[in-house]
Structures are given as structure tokens and as C-alpha cells.
Write a protein that holds these residues in place. Structure first.
Motif, PDB file in Angstrom:
ATOM      1  N   ASN A 160      -9.728  22.797 -25.392  1.00  0.00           N
ATOM      2  CA  ASN A 160      -9.159  21.503 -25.044  1.00  0.00           C
ATOM      3  C   ASN A 160      -7.727  21.377 -25.544  1.00  0.00           C
ATOM      4  N   ASN A 201     -11.667  11.272 -17.251  1.00  0.00           N
ATOM      5  CA  ASN A 201     -11.177  12.652 -17.327  1.00  0.00           C
ATOM      6  C   ASN A 201      -9.874  12.815 -16.547  1.00  0.00           C
ATOM      7  N   TYR A 233     -11.878  20.761 -15.344  1.00  0.00           N
ATOM      8  CA  TYR A 233     -12.243  19.905 -16.466  1.00  0.00           C
ATOM      9  C   TYR A 233     -13.521  19.133 -16.184  1.00  0.00           C
ATOM     10  N   LEU A 234     -13.761  18.857 -14.894  1.00  0.00           N
ATOM     11  CA  LEU A 234     -14.973  18.136 -14.503  1.00  0.00           C
ATOM     12  C   LEU A 234     -16.163  19.070 -14.283  1.00  0.00           C
TER      13      LEU A 234
END
Length: 486
Positions: free
Chosen positions: A212, A316, A88-89
Motif C-alpha cells: 500500500n 477506494n 486495488y478493488l
């Protein structure tokens, strides 16, 4: 006072709160380290920062970091929490690696008399704020399908509304382009390039919604990897990265693309979502945009972005590792309202309140430890800019916590309060950068961010009281919403 009792009575929340307070105090002392420590201690500061980074990484990857159940958060068919967060990062990691490599090539190109680097920078600080507003209508459109997790149905619904939603969102770019032109007086060519970049990135971020919603971390990372490769391969083709990134998301939509249409979203609901997104998004992103306006882009970009990195990582971390636990507890409470006696309902309600509290303070602890670590590292590497780094880091942490508290208020149904908090923050942000002169200098920018630290910590205190008022007994709000939905 009662708002603090839940933190003091819960051992997990109490420990995380102590971590936040200690890390905050130590971070505030970092600018004085050079005066207090003998010469040659910069290596010790670097070592301390590296150790804290490792400690924060351990906090990020612990499966029981939220203090909830011991089950692991799954994504992409069984990925561990650390792996899911790493995927996700991917935009943070990849873009921070690629941009320094391609900046010289961009700087050599002028667009209407303005360096391409400045145009790209302006777009980069605009898009996160713009995206938060422009993506909210999509979640309204697919909201009734999200609980069922039927991605085929969600994809069809999304494709039905996406073209019109994209077109309807384009005028929002004017909200950013007009103040940019008034502040910088860029040429029409440069301003048009900025607007086109924002539009293409808007298309890109909207294409990421399905990844997402479906927790498809691999697909999300693939989009940003393609974006980074295109940027590295052709840095002066400014339109290429968002187009390539969007294509990686469009192709997997498959048969859902047959549902593409020009079905418009309701103008009233769409406008309400846009306004809500702009106000909520302003808390985390407005300061960079306003700073760009008052300095014409002439500020310590690397220091500011590195200092805000801990808040971005922690933010996040919340949505990847901790928010699923909150959603699970909310679902459990809904089921209890329907099927269980009142004695069980009270226990489940307390569990939900405790889970949300732990998620917020755990996120705050991770963010503040990382802020201390980055401050120490930057003090060891660039001591002349350490005051700016600390001010930006602590301010960004406060922005992040205020955003999370606003999100929780919005989640439980209090739609107006978060927008009021966002509007107050935006007004304070503009005032801080406009009224404090010499923001082009490191000291001036540090003073502006220092003022925002004081103001936003006060807003965080107010938001916490409001949050506890609504989440201390969530069954009442959630019960009536559940009952009227039948």
C-alpha cells in the motif's frame, strides 16, 4: 453559509454537488417505483441501473475526475487510473465472486456447534474495523521515511517493528470477541476459531502495508488473488487463505526480513493509535458488526453487502485516484511556504482547498450514483428487499463521506475531532440497532439504517463545517507544523 460558498463558486464542485442531490432524491424514490410504475417495468429498472453503472464507471476512469491538473495518477510504473483502481478493488471483485461458490461447502461444516459460514462471516465483518486500528501504529513507525519513498529503508523499518506490533495488537481481538460471545453464546471452540481467524487476517492485512505504501497495486492484487484461489480450492481450511495471502507479501520483502526483531513500539503511542483507529474505523464498519450481534448473524447478508458496495468502491476510488492529487497539492504548499512570496502562498493555499473540496464531492458523486444504480438493480431483481437496500446504501454513503471528512481533519492535524465524531457515530449505531426491535426482519433492519441515515447526515453537516474551518486556509496549520519540524 460560508461552508457552502466554495461548492457553489467552483463549477466542478457545483456540478458534482448537483449530481449528489439529484441521485440522493432519486434513490429515496426507488422504493415507491413498484407502486407508481405499471407491471412489467422491472426490466426498465434493470436497464436504468445498468446505464447508471456505466456512467459511474466513466466517472471513475476519467483522469480529470478531481478537477485538478490533467496529469494522470500513476501506480505500478505507469498504470492508468482505471487500471490502478481495478487492481486495488481486487479483494472486492474476487471475494464477491468466490464466496457464493464456496458458501455451501462452508455451511456443511460445524465448528463447535456453529456453522463455519457464520464464523467466517463474523470474522469478515470484524477484520476491516480491526485492521484500521491495528495498522495505524505501523504508519507511525515508518512515517518519517514515507516522504522519501525509499522502499528498502521502509521495509527494514517495518520488519524491525512488525513482530512486536502484531503481538501487541492481538489483545484488540478481545474487544470484539467479548461482545460477540455475550450476544451469541457461542461455544469456546467456535469463539477460539473466530479469534484465530481474526488473528491470521490481522497478520495478512499488516503484511499488505508495504504494498500500500509503495503503491504496488500488482503486488496487492496478487495477494488477494492468492487468497481467493486458496479459498476456492479448500473452503473448509479456514486458516489457509490469510496464510497464503501473507506469504505473497513476505517473500518480496527479501533482505528486509533480516531486520526482523522484537523491538516494541511505545505503549502510550501504540495505545493512542489503536484507540484512534477503532473510533475512526467505526464510522464505516461498526454497523455490520453490531447488526451481526443483534441478529446472531441472521440478516440479509447479500442485500446488505451489495448495498454497501458503492460506498466501498467510492472510498477506494478516493484513495487511489484522488488522494495523490491532494498529497501533491499539500507538498506544493509546503514548498511554497519555504521558497515563495506570500502572494504566491495565498494562491497555492486556495488551490489546495479547492483540490480537497473537489476530491470529496467527486467521491460523493460517484458513490451516490452507484448507490442509485445498485438500488435500481436490486429493485428489479428483489423488490421485496428494496427498502433495506436503499436504507443501507444511503447510510453507507453517509458513513463514507463522514469517514473522508474525518480523515481530512486528521490529515491537517485535528486528531481529537475525528475521534469525537467516530465515538458519536458508534453510540448512535449501537442505539439504533439495540433500541429498534425486529432487526432480523428486512423492515426492521431498514428502519434502523433509516435512523442512521438521519443521524449521520447531521454528523456529515457538522463535519463539513469543521472541515471547512480548518481547510479554507490550510497554510496556517501547515505552516506552523512545517516551521516547528525544522
Amino acid at each position: 453559509m460560508t461552508s457552502l460558498q466554495s461548492l457553489l463558486q467552483d463549477p466542478h464542485a457545483r456540478r458534482r454537488t448537483v449530481v449528489i442531490v439529484v441521485a440522493l432524491v432519486l434513490t429515496a424514490l426507488v422504493p415507491f417505483a413498484d407502486a407508481a410504475l405499471p407491471a412489467g417495468w422491472s426490466y426498465a429498472l434493470l436497464a436504468a441501473g445498468a446505464v447508471l453503472v456505466m456512467a459511474a464507471l466513466l466517472m471513475l476512469t476519467r483522469p480529470d475526475a478531481a478537477g485538478a491538473s490533467s496529469s494522470r495518477v500513476q501506480s505500478d510504473g505507469g498504470a492508468r487510473p482505471g487500471a490502478g483502481l481495478l487492481l486495488y478493488l481486487s479483494p472486492v471483485i474476487l471475494l464477491n465472486l468466490v464466496y457464493p461458490l464456496v458458501s455451501p461447502a462452508m455451511a456443511a461444516v460445524d465448528v463447535g456447534g456453529v456453522q463455519l459460514t457464520l464464523v467466517v462471516l463474523a470474522s469478515s465483518i470484524t477484520v476491516p474495523w480491526l485492521a484500521q486500528a491495528a495498522c495505524l501504529p505501523a504508519y507511525r513507525a515508518i512515517g518519517d521515511l514515507m516522504a522519501g519513498r525509499d522502499m528498502a529503508a521502509i521495509t527494514r523499518r517495518f520488519c524491525t517493528t512488525w513482530p512486536a506490533m502484531f503481538v501487541q495488537a492481538l489483545p484488540v481481538i478481545v474487544v470484539f470477541a467479548v461482545p460477540l460471545w455475550l450476544a451469541t453464546r457461542w461455544s469456546l471452540t467456535a469463539l477460539a476459531t473466530y479469534a484465530a481467524l481474526c488473528a491470521l487476517h490481522l497478520l495478512f492485512v499488516q503484511s499488505l502495508i508495504l504494498a500500500n505504501v509503495g503503491s504496488r497495486r500488482g503486488l496487492w492484487a496478487a495477494a488477494w488473488a492468492a487468497y481467493a484461489v486458496a479459498l476456492f480450492a479448500a473452503p473448509t481450511l479456514w486458516w489457509l487463505p490469510p496464510v497464503v495471502g501473507a506469504l505473497t507479501q513476505v517473500v518480496p520483502m527479501g533482505r528486509g526480513l533480516a531486520a526482523l526483531s522484537l523491538a516494541r513500539l511505545g505503549a502510550r503511542d501504540f495505545s493512542a493509535d489503536i484507540a484512534r483507529g477503532l473510533l475512526l474505523g467505526s464510522v464505516l464498519w461498526a454497523d455490520k458488526f453490531v447488526l451481526f450481534l443483534v441478529t446472531d448473524g441472521d440478516f440479509q447478508v447479500v442485500i446488505v453487502f451489495l448495498a454497501m458496495l458503492p460506498a466501498v468502491i467510492a472510498y477506494n476510488y478516493y484513495f487511489v485516484n484522488l488522494a495523490p492529487k491532494v498529497d501533491e497539492a499539500v507538498t506544493d504548499l509546503h514548498r511554497t511556504i519555504s521558497e515563495e512570496p506570500l502572494t504566491v502562498l495565498a494562491a497555492r493555499s486556495r488551490r489546495l482547498s479547492r483540490t480537497v473540496d473537489r476530491a470529496i464531492v467527486s467521491t460523493g458523486a460517484v458513490g451516490m450514483v452507484l448507490t442509485l444504480a445498485i438500488s435500481l438493480l436490486l429493485d428489479g431483481l428483489q423488490p421485496v428487499n428494496v427498502l433495506l437496500a436503499v436504507s443501507v446504501g444511503v447510510a453507507s454513503w453517509a458513513f463514507m463521506i463522514l469517514t473522508l471528512l474525518s480523515y481530512e481533519l486528521d490529515y491537517i492535524g485535528e486528531k481529537v475531532l475525528p475521534q469525537v465524531l467516530g465515538g458519536i457515530h458508534l453510540a448512535l449505531c449501537v442505539a439504533a440497532f439495540v433500541l429498534i426491535a425486529a432487526t432480523q426482519s428486512s423492515a426492521g433492519a431498514a428502519l434502523a439504517y433509516g435512523a442512521l441515515v438521519v443521524a449521520d447526515l447531521a454528523l456529515v453537516a457538522v463535519a463539513w463545517v469543521l472541515y471547512k474551518r480548518h481547510w479554507s486556509q490550510p497554510e496556517y496549520t501547515l505552516f506552523w507544523r512545517h516551521a516547528t519540524s525544522w
